[in-house]
Scaffold this motif. Structure first.
Motif, mmCIF file in Angstrom:
data_model
loop_
_atom_site.group_PDB
_atom_site.id
_atom_site.type_symbol
_atom_site.label_atom_id
_atom_site.label_comp_id
_atom_site.label_asym_id
_atom_site.label_seq_id
_atom_site.Cartn_x
_atom_site.Cartn_y
_atom_site.Cartn_z
ATOM 1 N N CYS A 146 92.483 39.407 30.511
ATOM 2 C CA CYS A 146 91.195 39.504 31.301
ATOM 3 C C CYS A 146 90.997 38.344 32.288
ATOM 4 O O CYS A 146 90.535 38.750 33.552
ATOM 5 C CB CYS A 146 89.915 39.607 30.455
ATOM 6 N N ARG A 147 91.638 37.330 32.227
ATOM 7 C CA ARG A 147 91.608 36.364 33.273
ATOM 8 C C ARG A 147 92.516 36.683 34.351
ATOM 9 O O ARG A 147 92.282 36.511 35.489
ATOM 10 C CB ARG A 147 92.171 34.981 32.535
ATOM 11 N N ILE A 148 93.683 37.201 33.825
ATOM 12 C CA ILE A 148 94.770 37.616 34.923
ATOM 13 C C ILE A 148 94.078 38.635 35.981
ATOM 14 O O ILE A 148 94.344 38.846 37.087
ATOM 15 C CB ILE A 148 96.076 38.077 34.205
ATOM 16 N N HIS A 149 93.212 39.785 35.217
ATOM 17 C CA HIS A 149 92.718 40.845 35.877
ATOM 18 C C HIS A 149 91.240 40.817 36.368
ATOM 19 O O HIS A 149 90.673 41.660 36.574
ATOM 20 C CB HIS A 149 92.883 42.250 35.072
ATOM 21 N N GLY A 150 90.668 39.490 36.213
ATOM 22 C CA GLY A 150 89.269 39.419 36.681
ATOM 23 C C GLY A 150 88.295 40.151 35.968
ATOM 24 O O GLY A 150 87.226 40.714 36.490
ATOM 25 N N ILE A 151 88.410 40.248 34.675
ATOM 26 C CA ILE A 151 87.713 41.264 33.783
ATOM 27 C C ILE A 151 86.728 40.118 32.922
ATOM 28 O O ILE A 151 87.484 39.264 32.177
ATOM 29 C CB ILE A 151 88.451 42.041 32.729
ATOM 30 N N GLU A 152 85.432 40.207 32.615
ATOM 31 C CA GLU A 152 84.642 39.596 31.838
ATOM 32 C C GLU A 152 84.714 39.890 30.207
ATOM 33 O O GLU A 152 84.954 41.090 30.237
ATOM 34 C CB GLU A 152 83.184 39.446 32.212
ATOM 35 N N ILE A 153 84.365 39.331 29.551
ATOM 36 C CA ILE A 153 84.565 39.619 27.977
ATOM 37 C C ILE A 153 83.264 39.148 27.287
ATOM 38 O O ILE A 153 82.575 38.003 27.691
ATOM 39 C CB ILE A 153 85.639 38.612 27.411
ATOM 40 N N VAL A 154 82.799 40.011 26.509
ATOM 41 C CA VAL A 154 81.620 39.753 25.566
ATOM 42 C C VAL A 154 82.455 39.806 24.196
ATOM 43 O O VAL A 154 82.923 41.035 23.549
ATOM 44 C CB VAL A 154 80.595 40.531 25.595
ATOM 45 N N TYR A 155 82.348 38.995 23.285
ATOM 46 C CA TYR A 155 82.672 39.065 22.053
ATOM 47 C C TYR A 155 81.604 38.815 21.015
ATOM 48 O O TYR A 155 80.839 37.860 20.973
ATOM 49 C CB TYR A 155 83.623 37.723 21.845
ATOM 50 N N ASN A 156 81.358 40.153 20.476
ATOM 51 C CA ASN A 156 80.176 40.079 19.538
ATOM 52 C C ASN A 156 80.402 40.036 18.110
ATOM 53 O O ASN A 156 81.632 40.391 17.541
ATOM 54 C CB ASN A 156 79.667 41.723 19.672
ATOM 55 N N MET A 157 79.390 38.976 17.544
ATOM 56 C CA MET A 157 79.479 38.725 16.255
ATOM 57 C C MET A 157 78.229 39.065 15.716
ATOM 58 O O MET A 157 78.052 38.413 14.496
ATOM 59 C CB MET A 157 80.084 37.359 16.050
ATOM 60 N N ALA A 158 77.337 39.945 16.024
ATOM 61 C CA ALA A 158 76.022 40.074 15.353
ATOM 62 C C ALA A 158 75.705 41.610 15.263
ATOM 63 O O ALA A 158 76.391 42.549 16.125
ATOM 64 C CB ALA A 158 75.066 39.590 16.522
ATOM 65 N N HIS A 159 75.241 41.867 14.261
ATOM 66 C CA HIS A 159 74.798 43.404 14.082
ATOM 67 C C HIS A 159 73.530 43.543 14.671
ATOM 68 O O HIS A 159 72.396 43.254 14.171
ATOM 69 C CB HIS A 159 74.636 43.545 12.512
ATOM 70 N N LEU A 160 73.434 44.282 16.034
ATOM 71 C CA LEU A 160 72.157 44.586 16.565
ATOM 72 C C LEU A 160 71.453 45.666 15.727
ATOM 73 O O LEU A 160 70.064 45.718 16.110
ATOM 74 C CB LEU A 160 72.715 45.212 17.756
ATOM 75 N N ASP A 161 71.979 46.463 14.825
ATOM 76 C CA ASP A 161 71.153 47.547 14.264
ATOM 77 C C ASP A 161 71.594 47.796 12.967
ATOM 78 O O ASP A 161 72.634 47.930 12.729
ATOM 79 C CB ASP A 161 71.395 48.727 15.225
ATOM 80 N N LYS A 162 70.883 47.281 12.150
ATOM 81 C CA LYS A 162 71.107 47.539 10.630
ATOM 82 C C LYS A 162 71.547 48.913 10.239
ATOM 83 O O LYS A 162 72.437 48.981 9.408
ATOM 84 C CB LYS A 162 69.737 47.327 9.731
ATOM 85 N N GLU A 163 71.087 49.844 10.700
ATOM 86 C CA GLU A 163 71.351 51.246 10.142
ATOM 87 C C GLU A 163 72.975 51.591 10.738
ATOM 88 O O GLU A 163 73.590 52.201 9.896
ATOM 89 C CB GLU A 163 70.503 52.306 11.039
ATOM 90 N N LEU A 164 73.211 51.092 12.108
ATOM 91 C CA LEU A 164 74.565 51.407 12.430
ATOM 92 C C LEU A 164 75.334 50.410 12.341
ATOM 93 O O LEU A 164 75.851 49.325 13.506
ATOM 94 C CB LEU A 164 74.456 51.644 13.966
ATOM 95 N N ALA A 165 75.918 49.986 11.180
ATOM 96 C CA ALA A 165 76.876 48.789 10.805
ATOM 97 C C ALA A 165 78.346 49.423 10.850
ATOM 98 O O ALA A 165 78.719 50.627 10.978
ATOM 99 C CB ALA A 165 76.509 48.153 9.627
ATOM 100 N N GLY A 166 79.191 48.502 10.704
ATOM 101 C CA GLY A 166 80.552 48.628 10.670
ATOM 102 C C GLY A 166 81.046 49.439 12.016
ATOM 103 O O GLY A 166 80.844 48.912 12.800
ATOM 104 N N TYR A 167 81.886 50.401 11.759
ATOM 105 C CA TYR A 167 82.687 51.220 12.839
ATOM 106 C C TYR A 167 81.355 51.533 13.801
ATOM 107 O O TYR A 167 81.660 51.785 15.253
ATOM 108 C CB TYR A 167 83.710 51.781 12.785
#
Lengths: 452, 452
Positions: A181-202
């Motif tokens: 992403c550094r080479i290609h000018g792409i931003e990253i979001v690394y998520n480590m939180a469960h935004l929705d209890k119902e939709l966990a896992g994949y």
């Protein structure tokens, strides 16, 4: 002791058998007493021996059970203490409850089959709103260096992996993504939180993608990528102009999708969504099979019944998407099923060929000659049980990582000693004119030339 | 058995003591034989008992030693198998030698005290060369959105941590840095390779910084940051204009440096180097104490002798830099010793005050009210032995991580349930007009307004 009895027998007299009496033959009352005393001593000695042995057994059993560790080395004890301490604080962390939070103290009620699930408030004018916003915020354009702005999204659960090595490979995986992403000018979001209890896992990627679209109007494409997928072509770029009339780009095979209805016709480990109303709508259509509990269970049965080769288990996002697209084919007009390059490259057929690739081909091809992405489906290094042998997975991931890293290190004048080695070696001598190598080897410069 | 002997003694006759003979009184030769047989059986039984006990002891000892695990649960065995398999493949990876590489097979000769060490070919015209390059490569300017281009450099060793939890915190640490750098338009290099065998460990940053300067002429500032340092103020930006006449920015205290000559007067866990000739020269001056072996050992003694409070150990980069700057003070004209904000914030005095900070202050201050960086000096989660209790370190790092993450999640409408909790909760209701929150909460928009 048996021998003495036999000797007495042979004598054939009334002589008492003796063991230690010095005067072998006398038969007085005193001899009788002394003989009785000897037997007493003998029996006592036996008792003592047996008592000692029982005691020793008890100690050993206790030691095995409670780790009564006088035999353990200091190092083992220290390590054990560290591990226990670590596990204790982690358990504390994981069980954290906020006493002031009513949500935390409710029973976690699972969605019933009759309930309706929603990813969020229904938005119907996103294209207009976003367009207006971009016009008013010229400092936040939806292009970067002339290319549409992409946000790469990935992540992992907030807790340490069940298998210790899992965190190490998550770390290597994100380093790999940072490099691309550094080479290609792409931003990253690394998520480590469960935004929705119902939709966990994949399923967790659905609410996450939606939230990021709505919070980052400057982003044109959201690219979800699994944590077990590595970039292996550091030069290749997604040909976005190919998708100007599409809103979703996903790796797969139309034949497997429409004719065979296979549960692996598409791969949701690496795909792109345009930030637009259509995508919000698709997410809303996709999500209903996701809520955990009876909904997900029942949905799993439908998917297994309708998709070829699918084992019986709860609904997963990939099967649900496939089912959605083959039953509501109107969505397909905006979905590009891509297989001319490895937006997702199944690892097993690729990892043993890296040396051959290095010999015959070069980065930038993105296909089976030099795969864009190598995806370690089924390895699950973060969990306890993958679908493949541990050694096969670990060494293959190591190879893929180093194969990619070599392409990054080239600019700096190094490469790995071998695809299994963390050590690097020089491929160029030091120079007093380093800038000539920058022009020659910085991937961004080649990318620039290609687009000009 | 003792009782029978006593009874016989009491009879006072020549009767043989018997135990099991049914006819108590007869004194024939046959009685004698039978009595002898009984003793035989008795002794044999004793022998058998002792033999069985010895056998049991042996089995238990063996089990304790070789883990002859018939008593271990299946789960334990599985886990043990996974761990052993993992360790085996990792050992293979770590010991990888390239048979074709002469370097790999040489004895690793350590630099002698009389040898001279060099970071690389001596470059003397870097400012001119770089300036020319920038002129010729307008597509790669040394500014980003009007601000000087910064490259954040961090990293960790290529092998898994000794302590499993270490990799998990390395992962959280890089996620934290990804978030800050995304918000502020800073690129990241995550290094996992040893560029120079001689300068390993904490010294590894020197050849790395040099290599990155020379390979990235578009970068104006290289910012080294330790893997155990976390951003805790997601709004604060380094006031680069303050350093227009300087080439190095490092946290420290002039009094500790020049008057007390303290070994902790500066902190090399977070500092910036301008990409210029002066920096290359300083790196060359700094490096000589670094080569491992006798050079580093001897240098360590000099440093301990000259720096206040320094324990006796081999030369470290921080002490070496302090010593260099207090002995060759001409370098100081271009070094900015910064302490008006926490470019490096020692964790112990900060982590317990986060709740107080959230109550009284706001992000953007960067100082003791809301520390820019919280640096977990001495915790060493990746190694086996830190300088502080494990629980204290892990829970403090967790709190710092979540304290920072709350500032990132605010844009998305969430925060952590507590500073020790991986779980998040909503802080805003869902809305059909998400863009108003983007304007209000996206940190980049506030940063834009501040600079306008």
């Amino acid at each position: 002791m048996g021998q003495e009895g036999f000797t007495a027998q042979k004598r054939g007299s009334s002589a008492l058998p003796t063991s230690t009496a010095p005067n072998g033959g006398s038969r007085s009352g005193r001899s009788l007493l002394r003989g009785g005393g000897n037997r007493q001593i003998h029996k006592t000695l036996n008792n003592i021996k047996i008592t000692i042995l029982c005691g020793l057994v008890t100690i050993l059993v206790l030691r095995g059970t409670i780790g009564f560790g006088s035999l353990a080395s200091d190092n083992d004890l220290d390590n054990q203490a560290i591990i226990e301490e670590t596990n204790r604080i982690l358990a504390e962390i994981r069980s954290d409850k906020d006493p002031d939070d009513p949500e935390d103290n409710q029973d976690q009620s699972l969605l019933n089959l009759n309930d309706t699930y929603s990813l969020g408030a229904k938005i119907s004018n996103w294209d207009e709103e976003r367009s207006l916003w971009l016009t008013r915020n010229q400092d936040f354009p939806n292009t970067v260096n002339g290319k549409a702005r992409i946000l790469l999204v990935t992540g992992s659960p907030p807790n340490p992996c069940d298998n210790a090595i899992g965190d190490h490979y998550l770390l290597k995986s994100i380093k790999n993504k940072i490099d691309y992403c550094r080479i290609h000018g792409i931003e990253i979001v690394y998520n480590m939180a469960h935004l929705d209890k119902e939709l966990a896992g994949y399923w967790a990627k659905l609410p996450l993608i939606r939230r990021l679209m709505l919070s980052h109007p400057e982003v044109e494409w959201i690219w979800w990528m699994d944590s077990d997928a590595l970039f292996t072509d550091m030069v290749f770029e997604i040909p976005l102009s190919k998708y100007k009339d599409h809103n979703m780009v996903i790796h797969g095979y139309p034949d497997l999708l429409f004719n065979q209805k296979s549960w692996i016709a598409l791969n949701t480990g690496s795909f792109l969504f345009r930030n637009c109303q259509w995508s919000l709508d698709l997410l809303d259509e996709w999500a209903p099979m996701g809520p955990k509990g009876p909904v997900r269970e029942e949905a799993g049965k439908i998917l297994t019944a309708n998709l070829k080769g699918r084992p019986a288990f709860e609904a997963d996002d990939q099967s649900a998407l496939i089912y959605l697209l083959i039953t509501k084919t109107e969505w397909m007009s905006k979905v590009f099923v891509e297989n001319s390059y490895f937006l997702h490259g199944y690892w097993a057929g690729l990892v043993d060929r890296y040396e051959e690739m290095m010999e015959k081909y070069h980065p930038g091809l993105g296909d089976e000659r030099w795969p864009f992405v190598t995806h370690f489906v089924g390895c699950k290094p973060c969990g306890s049980y993958g679908d493949y042998p541990v050694q096969r997975c670990l060494s293959s991931m190591e190879r893929a990582f180093n194969f990619a890293d070599n392409q990054v290190l080239k600019l700096y004048g190094f490469r790995h000693r071998g695809l299994l080695s963390p050590k690097i070696k020089r491929i160029r001598n030091e120079t007093v004119t380093p800038l000539e190598y920058v022009d020659q080897f910085d991937i961004r410069h080649s990318a620039q030339e290609t687009s000009n």
